[in-house]
Scaffold this active site. Structure first.
Site, mmCIF file in Angstrom:
data_model
loop_
_atom_site.group_PDB
_atom_site.id
_atom_site.type_symbol
_atom_site.label_atom_id
_atom_site.label_comp_id
_atom_site.label_asym_id
_atom_site.label_seq_id
_atom_site.Cartn_x
_atom_site.Cartn_y
_atom_site.Cartn_z
ATOM 1 C CG ASP A 9 -7.071 9.362 5.366
ATOM 2 O OD1 ASP A 9 -7.876 8.646 4.745
ATOM 3 O OD2 ASP A 9 -5.929 8.969 5.698
ATOM 4 C CG ASP A 11 -7.257 3.168 7.105
ATOM 5 O OD1 ASP A 11 -7.332 2.398 8.067
ATOM 6 O OD2 ASP A 11 -8.149 3.290 6.239
ATOM 7 C CG ASP A 207 -2.012 8.755 5.773
ATOM 8 O OD1 ASP A 207 -3.224 8.725 5.497
ATOM 9 O OD2 ASP A 207 -1.305 7.728 5.814
ATOM 10 C CG ASN A 210 -6.544 7.908 -0.585
ATOM 11 O OD1 ASN A 210 -5.576 8.120 0.137
ATOM 12 N ND2 ASN A 210 -7.645 7.342 -0.142
#
Length: 258
Positions: A9, A11, A207, A210
Site C-alpha cells: 500500500d 499512504d 494499514d 481498504n
C-alpha cells in the site's frame, strides 16, 4: 527462500505520516529486488497520483483504484470500470444531499462541484489540488473509482440505497466508491494468476480499511504498526509504525530479508 511477490500500500505504508518515503523503506525494497523477489504497489490511488513514487522505487507493476486497474511490467492486464448507469444513480443520489463527487479515469479526474471544502480537505491530504470541474466527465468514459465526499454519519444511506456499489471510507469526509465486490484482493488475484504465484508466495503490507480484504486474501498479510486494530486483527503479522522503519522491520519479520 522461494521467490515471492510483495504488494505495498502507499499512504501510511510506503509513505509515512508526512507523505515522505523513509530511506529505510527505499533501501529495503532495493534489497528485496536484489534477493530476486517481485515488488508491486496495491493502492486506492489512481495511477497518475503515484507516478513519481513508481519512478523513485523503479516499480512498474501495480494494483490501483483498489483493484480496478492492474498493470504488470507496464502492461494493463485487468480493467473493471464502474457501470455508467450505477454512476448516474450515485450522482443523482449524492446531489439530493449536496454531497460532491470526483470521477476518476486512469489518466485524470474531474469533480462535479466547482468548489466544496470537503474535496479540498480530503484530497489535500494526498498532496493533490482540486481536480477541476466537469459534471459530465463520467459519461462515455471508463471511470474506475469515484470519490464521494460526505461525513461518516451520513454514509449509511448510500450503503442502504445503492446496493450495487461498494463504499470504503478513507478520510473523515470521503469514501472510495467501487463496483460491487471490488477490492485490492480482486486486483491481486488477477495479477498472481497472470504471474503464476500461489497465495503462499504472496505478501502484502497495508494499514487501513481498504487493505482488509487484501491482507485476508494473500498468504502473508502484514499490518503496519500504525494500523487500527480492525486491520491488525486480520493480518498474519504486525510490524512497526511506518515512521519506525516499519517496512524494513516487517520484511525481516516475515523472513524475506535478513
Amino acid at each position: 527462500m522461494d521467490r515471492a511477490i510483495v504488494f505495498f500500500d502507499i499512504d501510511g505504508t510506503l509513505l509515512d505520516h508526512n507523505k515522505q518515503l523513509p530511506s529505510s523503506t527505499k533501501h529495503a525494497i532495493q534489497a528485496l529486488k536484489r534477493e530476486g523477489h517481485d515488488v508491486a504497489i496495491a493502492t486506492g490511488r489512481a495511477p497518475f497520483l503515484f507516478e513519481n513514487l513508481r519512478e523513485e522505487l523503479e516499480i512498474d507493476s501495480f494494483v490501483s483504484f483498489n483493484g480496478q486497474y492492474v498493470v504488470l511490467g507496464g502492461e494493463v492486464i485487468y480493467k473493471n470500470p464502474l457501470n455508467t448507469k450505477a454512476l448516474d444513480s450515485l450522482t443523482k443520489f449524492a446531489n439530493k444531499y449536496n454531497h460532491p463527487l470526483v470521477y476518476m479515469g486512469h489518466e485524470i479526474m474531474k469533480a462535479n462541484s466547482q468548489y466544496h471544502p470537503h474535496i479540498d480537505v480530503s484530497i489535500g491530504t494526498l498532496g493533490v489540488s482540486h481536480p477541476g470541474y466537469d459534471p459530465h466527465y463520467f459519461v462515455d468514459r471508463e471511470i474506475f473509482q469515484a470519490l464521494l465526499f460526505c461525513p461518516d454519519e451520513e454514509e449509511a444511506q448510500y450503503r442502504d440505497g445503492l446496493k450495487d456499489l461498494n463504499f470504503i471510507r478513507w478520510h473523515q469526509f470521503s469514501m472510495d466508491v467501487l463496483p460491487l465486490g471490488g477490492s485490492k484482493a480482486q486486483g491481486i488475484e488477477k495479477a498472481i494468476e497472470k504471474l503464476g504465484y500461489t497465495k503462499e508466495q504472496v505478501y502484502a503490507f497495508g494499514d487501513y480499511l481498504n487493505d482488509i480484504e487484501m491482507l485476508q486474501f494473500v498468504g502473508n498479510g502484514v499490518a503496519m504498526g500504525n494500523a487500527p486494530d480492525l486491520v491488525k486483527n486480520v493480518a498474519k503479522y504486525v510490524t512497526k509504525d511506518v515512521s519506525d522503519n516499519g517496512i524494513a522491520h516487517g520484511l525481516k519479520l516475515v523472513g524475506l530479508l535478513r
